[in-house]
Design a protein around this motif. Structure first.
Motif, PDB file in Angstrom:
ATOM      1  N   MET A  52      39.660  37.458 -43.565  1.00 24.45           N
ATOM      2  CA  MET A  52      39.578  38.861 -43.238  1.00 24.45           C
ATOM      3  C   MET A  52      38.147  39.274 -42.904  1.00 24.45           C
ATOM      4  N   ILE A  53      37.180  38.700 -43.569  1.00 29.54           N
ATOM      5  CA  ILE A  53      35.799  39.098 -43.306  1.00 29.54           C
ATOM      6  C   ILE A  53      35.350  38.734 -41.893  1.00 29.54           C
ATOM      7  N   HIS A  54      36.092  37.880 -41.205  1.00 26.78           N
ATOM      8  CA  HIS A  54      35.738  37.473 -39.846  1.00 26.78           C
ATOM      9  C   HIS A  54      36.386  38.342 -38.766  1.00 26.78           C
ATOM     10  N   TRP A  55      37.396  39.141 -39.126  1.00 26.31           N
ATOM     11  CA  TRP A  55      38.099  39.899 -38.097  1.00 26.31           C
ATOM     12  C   TRP A  55      38.339  41.373 -38.406  1.00 26.31           C
ATOM     13  N   PHE A  56      38.043  41.835 -39.602  1.00 31.99           N
ATOM     14  CA  PHE A  56      38.329  43.224 -39.956  1.00 31.99           C
ATOM     15  C   PHE A  56      37.276  44.173 -39.388  1.00 31.99           C
ATOM     16  N   GLY A  57      37.736  45.332 -38.958  1.00 31.80           N
ATOM     17  CA  GLY A  57      36.847  46.413 -38.556  1.00 31.80           C
ATOM     18  C   GLY A  57      36.943  46.751 -37.088  1.00 31.80           C
ATOM     19  N   PRO A  58      36.493  47.959 -36.729  1.00 34.04           N
ATOM     20  CA  PRO A  58      36.507  48.360 -35.328  1.00 34.04           C
ATOM     21  C   PRO A  58      35.543  47.509 -34.511  1.00 34.04           C
ATOM     22  N   SER A  59      35.613  47.639 -33.209  1.00 36.74           N
ATOM     23  CA  SER A  59      34.817  46.784 -32.315  1.00 36.74           C
ATOM     24  C   SER A  59      33.322  46.883 -32.583  1.00 36.74           C
ATOM     25  N   GLU A  60      32.834  48.005 -33.092  1.00 38.66           N
ATOM     26  CA  GLU A  60      31.398  48.158 -33.337  1.00 38.66           C
ATOM     27  C   GLU A  60      30.945  47.679 -34.721  1.00 38.66           C
ATOM     28  N   THR A  61      31.821  46.966 -35.436  1.00 38.07           N
ATOM     29  CA  THR A  61      31.457  46.409 -36.738  1.00 38.07           C
ATOM     30  C   THR A  61      30.378  45.347 -36.565  1.00 38.07           C
ATOM     31  N   ILE A  62      29.361  45.404 -37.399  1.00 39.20           N
ATOM     32  CA  ILE A  62      28.272  44.426 -37.345  1.00 39.20           C
ATOM     33  C   ILE A  62      28.788  43.105 -37.897  1.00 39.20           C
ATOM     34  N   VAL A 119      49.267  55.610 -45.929  1.00 42.95           N
ATOM     35  CA  VAL A 119      50.030  54.406 -46.254  1.00 42.95           C
ATOM     36  C   VAL A 119      50.088  53.482 -45.042  1.00 42.95           C
ATOM     37  N   VAL A 120      49.842  52.185 -45.282  1.00 47.51           N
ATOM     38  CA  VAL A 120      49.882  51.160 -44.242  1.00 47.51           C
ATOM     39  C   VAL A 120      51.033  50.207 -44.540  1.00 47.51           C
ATOM     40  N   THR A 121      51.819  49.891 -43.504  1.00 51.75           N
ATOM     41  CA  THR A 121      52.878  48.891 -43.606  1.00 51.75           C
ATOM     42  C   THR A 121      52.633  47.838 -42.537  1.00 51.75           C
ATOM     43  N   VAL A 122      52.552  46.590 -42.952  1.00 49.48           N
ATOM     44  CA  VAL A 122      52.372  45.469 -42.030  1.00 49.48           C
ATOM     45  C   VAL A 122      53.583  44.561 -42.178  1.00 49.48           C
ATOM     46  N   THR A 123      54.251  44.277 -41.051  1.00 45.23           N
ATOM     47  CA  THR A 123      55.369  43.329 -41.075  1.00 45.23           C
ATOM     48  C   THR A 123      55.054  42.184 -40.120  1.00 45.23           C
ATOM     49  N   ILE A 124      55.519  41.009 -40.492  1.00 45.87           N
ATOM     50  CA  ILE A 124      55.355  39.812 -39.670  1.00 45.87           C
ATOM     51  C   ILE A 124      56.731  39.176 -39.522  1.00 45.87           C
ATOM     52  N   LYS A 125      57.118  38.931 -38.254  1.00 46.95           N
ATOM     53  CA  LYS A 125      58.421  38.319 -37.980  1.00 46.95           C
ATOM     54  C   LYS A 125      58.235  37.158 -37.017  1.00 46.95           C
ATOM     55  N   PRO A 126      59.039  36.105 -37.169  1.00 49.02           N
ATOM     56  CA  PRO A 126      58.989  35.009 -36.199  1.00 49.02           C
ATOM     57  C   PRO A 126      59.291  35.532 -34.796  1.00 49.02           C
ATOM     58  N   ASP A 127      58.599  34.982 -33.813  1.00 48.32           N
ATOM     59  CA  ASP A 127      58.789  35.392 -32.425  1.00 48.32           C
ATOM     60  C   ASP A 127      58.545  34.180 -31.531  1.00 48.32           C
ATOM     61  N   GLY A 128      59.622  33.469 -31.201  1.00 42.54           N
ATOM     62  CA  GLY A 128      59.473  32.250 -30.404  1.00 42.54           C
ATOM     63  C   GLY A 128      58.651  31.224 -31.165  1.00 42.54           C
ATOM     64  N   ALA A 129      57.600  30.731 -30.530  1.00 42.72           N
ATOM     65  CA  ALA A 129      56.726  29.744 -31.175  1.00 42.72           C
ATOM     66  C   ALA A 129      55.641  30.398 -32.014  1.00 42.72           C
ATOM     67  N   GLY A 130      55.625  31.738 -32.070  1.00 41.33           N
ATOM     68  CA  GLY A 130      54.579  32.450 -32.803  1.00 41.33           C
ATOM     69  C   GLY A 130      55.155  33.467 -33.762  1.00 41.33           C
ATOM     70  N   SER A 131      54.409  34.513 -33.963  1.00 43.77           N
ATOM     71  CA  SER A 131      54.811  35.595 -34.864  1.00 43.77           C
ATOM     72  C   SER A 131      54.482  36.930 -34.228  1.00 43.77           C
ATOM     73  N   LEU A 132      55.248  37.948 -34.608  1.00 45.60           N
ATOM     74  CA  LEU A 132      55.013  39.306 -34.159  1.00 45.60           C
ATOM     75  C   LEU A 132      54.547  40.113 -35.363  1.00 45.60           C
ATOM     76  N   LEU A 133      53.331  40.663 -35.272  1.00 44.20           N
ATOM     77  CA  LEU A 133      52.779  41.492 -36.334  1.00 44.20           C
ATOM     78  C   LEU A 133      52.912  42.948 -35.909  1.00 44.20           C
ATOM     79  N   MET A 157      40.872  35.312 -32.764  1.00 45.00           N
ATOM     80  CA  MET A 157      40.770  34.149 -33.660  1.00 45.00           C
ATOM     81  C   MET A 157      41.865  33.123 -33.364  1.00 45.00           C
ATOM     82  N   PHE A 158      43.001  33.596 -32.842  1.00 45.89           N
ATOM     83  CA  PHE A 158      44.133  32.704 -32.576  1.00 45.89           C
ATOM     84  C   PHE A 158      44.239  32.296 -31.118  1.00 45.89           C
ATOM     85  N   ALA A 159      43.342  32.816 -30.285  1.00 44.20           N
ATOM     86  CA  ALA A 159      43.394  32.517 -28.837  1.00 44.20           C
ATOM     87  C   ALA A 159      42.906  31.105 -28.546  1.00 44.20           C
TER      88      ALA A 159
END
Length: 115
Positions: free
Chosen positions: A1-11, A69-83, A113-115
């Motif tokens: 998470m420390i590598h990808w969290f935050g808006p685009s202007e995060t240091i 309140v935040v809800t995050v769901t992850i579902k299989p989607d073909g060879a990947g996942s849909l968040l 990170m997954f590209a």
């Protein structure tokens, strides 16, 4: 998470996170942005279904009375996942719009990170 969290202007390297991912457990995340601002947010996990769903409260350190309140769901989607991320119960429209910008930046960084 420390590598990808935050808006685009995060240091890069400024994100710090502590998480106790279980129902009733808490989290705290902090980061700095290029404009010199420091941000800190935290909340409590309300629902945890491994590899499927997280529901947690969300409140900025500067406005702890504004709990959303935040809800995050992850579902299989073909060879990947849909968040899917849903963040609701905002104090007002400007808060909603600011969070949309922040989450868009966060998810863009996660996708790279997954590209």
């Amino acid at each position: 998470m420390i590598h990808w969290f935050g808006p685009s202007e995060t240091i890069p390297g400024s994100v710090k996170a502590a998480m106790d991912v279980r129902v009733g457990g808490g989290f705290r995340i902090s980061f700095s942005t290029a404009d010199g601002e420091h941000h800190e947010v935290g909340g409590e996990y309300r629902e945890v279904v491994p590899d499927q769903r997280l529901v947690f409260s969300w409140a900025w350190h500067s406005t702890p009375e504004r709990v959303s309140v935040v809800t995050v769901t992850i579902k299989p989607d073909g060879a990947g996942s849909l968040l899917t991320l849903n963040h609701g119960q905002f104090f007002d429209e400007p808060a909603r719009d600011g969070h949309r910008r922040g989450w868009t930046g966060t998810l863009d960084r996660l996708e790279k990170m997954f590209a």
